[in-house]
Design a protein around this motif. Sequence first.
Motif, short mmCIF file in Angstrom:
data_model
loop_
_atom_site.label_atom_id
_atom_site.label_comp_id
_atom_site.label_asym_id
_atom_site.label_seq_id
_atom_site.Cartn_x
_atom_site.Cartn_y
_atom_site.Cartn_z
N LYS A 15 -0.15 5.27 -5.20
CA LYS A 15 1.08 4.86 -5.93
C LYS A 15 1.01 3.38 -6.29
CE LYS A 15 4.46 4.67 -2.31
NZ LYS A 15 5.75 5.04 -1.89
N PRO A 16 1.56 2.79 -7.37
CA PRO A 16 1.36 1.32 -7.67
C PRO A 16 2.33 0.69 -6.57
CG PRO A 16 2.52 2.69 -9.30
CD PRO A 16 2.08 3.47 -8.31
N SER A 17 1.94 -0.27 -6.34
CA SER A 17 2.88 -1.47 -5.55
C SER A 17 2.60 -2.94 -6.15
CB SER A 17 2.39 -1.39 -4.08
OG SER A 17 1.32 -2.14 -3.71
N SER A 18 3.59 -3.94 -5.42
CA SER A 18 3.26 -5.30 -5.83
C SER A 18 1.65 -5.64 -5.57
CB SER A 18 4.45 -5.98 -5.05
OG SER A 18 4.06 -5.89 -3.68
N GLU A 19 1.12 -5.23 -4.54
CA GLU A 19 0.04 -5.52 -3.84
C GLU A 19 -1.46 -4.72 -4.57
OE1 GLU A 19 -0.59 -5.71 0.22
OE2 GLU A 19 1.57 -6.64 0.22
N GLY A 20 -0.87 -3.93 -5.76
CA GLY A 20 -2.10 -2.99 -6.26
C GLY A 20 -1.53 -1.54 -6.06
N VAL A 106 0.26 8.77 -8.16
CA VAL A 106 1.72 9.28 -8.06
C VAL A 106 2.49 8.23 -8.42
CG1 VAL A 106 1.02 11.02 -6.65
CG2 VAL A 106 1.75 8.79 -5.60
N ALA A 107 3.92 8.44 -8.75
CA ALA A 107 4.92 7.68 -9.04
C ALA A 107 5.53 6.85 -7.72
CB ALA A 107 6.28 8.41 -9.51
N PRO A 108 6.10 5.55 -8.11
CA PRO A 108 6.22 4.75 -6.92
C PRO A 108 7.44 5.20 -5.98
CG PRO A 108 6.22 3.38 -9.13
CD PRO A 108 6.23 5.00 -9.49
N ASP A 109 8.11 6.33 -6.54
CA ASP A 109 9.13 6.66 -5.65
C ASP A 109 8.87 8.09 -4.85
OD1 ASP A 109 9.34 8.08 -7.98
OD2 ASP A 109 11.29 8.29 -8.39
N THR A 110 7.56 8.47 -4.93
CA THR A 110 7.05 9.70 -4.39
C THR A 110 7.69 9.66 -2.88
OG1 THR A 110 5.14 10.04 -5.92
CG2 THR A 110 5.17 11.01 -3.99
N SER A 111 8.04 10.77 -2.49
CA SER A 111 8.63 10.71 -1.20
C SER A 111 7.63 11.73 -0.46
CB SER A 111 10.10 11.13 -1.11
OG SER A 111 9.90 12.49 -1.56
N HIS A 123 2.50 7.70 6.48
CA HIS A 123 3.10 6.42 5.89
C HIS A 123 2.41 6.15 4.56
CE1 HIS A 123 0.99 4.75 9.25
NE2 HIS A 123 0.13 4.05 8.09
N TRP A 124 3.14 5.49 3.79
CA TRP A 124 2.33 4.69 2.69
C TRP A 124 1.96 3.31 3.19
CZ3 TRP A 124 1.15 7.31 -1.89
CH2 TRP A 124 1.88 8.37 -2.02
N ILE A 125 0.72 2.92 2.97
CA ILE A 125 0.17 1.52 3.28
C ILE A 125 -0.73 1.05 2.02
CG2 ILE A 125 -1.85 2.78 4.62
CD1 ILE A 125 -1.80 0.47 6.37
N SER A 126 -0.67 -0.18 1.84
CA SER A 126 -1.58 -0.84 0.90
C SER A 126 -3.03 -0.60 1.27
CB SER A 126 -1.40 -2.32 1.01
OG SER A 126 -1.96 -2.91 2.14
#
Length: 222
Positions: A15-20, A106-111, A123-126
């Motif tokens: 999922k997209p984040s500020s770090e990629g 997946v979308a940024p708000d995927t739970s 957990h999600w991790i870069s």
Amino acid sequence: MDNHIRPAASVVLLKPSSEGFDTLLLQRSEQLSFAPGHWVFPGGKIEEFDYRDGDGEVDAAYHAARRECLEEAGIDGLGELYYLATWTGPTSARYRFRTHLFVAFVAPDTSLTVDGSEIVSGHWISLPEAWKRASAGEYKMMPPTIVSLHDLQAHNTPASMRDFLHDRPYFDYVPKVVRYEGGMVALYPGDSGWHQGAMTEDAPFHRLLLIDNKTYRFVKTD
């Protein structure tokens, strides 16, 4: 030792984040017979009902990857799945799987909702942080997870990632494991020592080294 190969599927969620990109890592229960306590991507065995009319094993793996993602992480409605690689366990493995690995965005708000049985946490991790912790031995992982993180973190922008995943050919790692003083090495097809199953000092290299049973180093040359 059971050398029967069990077909399986797994999916790397990005999922997209500020770090990629962030990726999802799940921790398996310590009570499981296979890979207890390991951090993994969602996945599992391909079941008979994953095969549809005329499906081959890779096609069935698409369905299994989606199903396992829902069962283990509570994530449904995945879009396109991109083929990443296939991993067949070495003959020395207690349990041998042939795992077809995919990537899905997946979308940024995927739970996340773990099943609480096979999977106890997640957990999600870069991608860069996941690779850093994996290579440092901070996460208990199997080689397919470690190598996949290495490859994906090297393409940690949308454009680079999509180029990397575009129309990838089928590739089965089929490692040959060699122990040496100071650690262990998994040799993959393309490595100068793969055919004879012996560690060499000559290029080309395509190998994952476990050093002093603590840290990992992936080496690949053209």
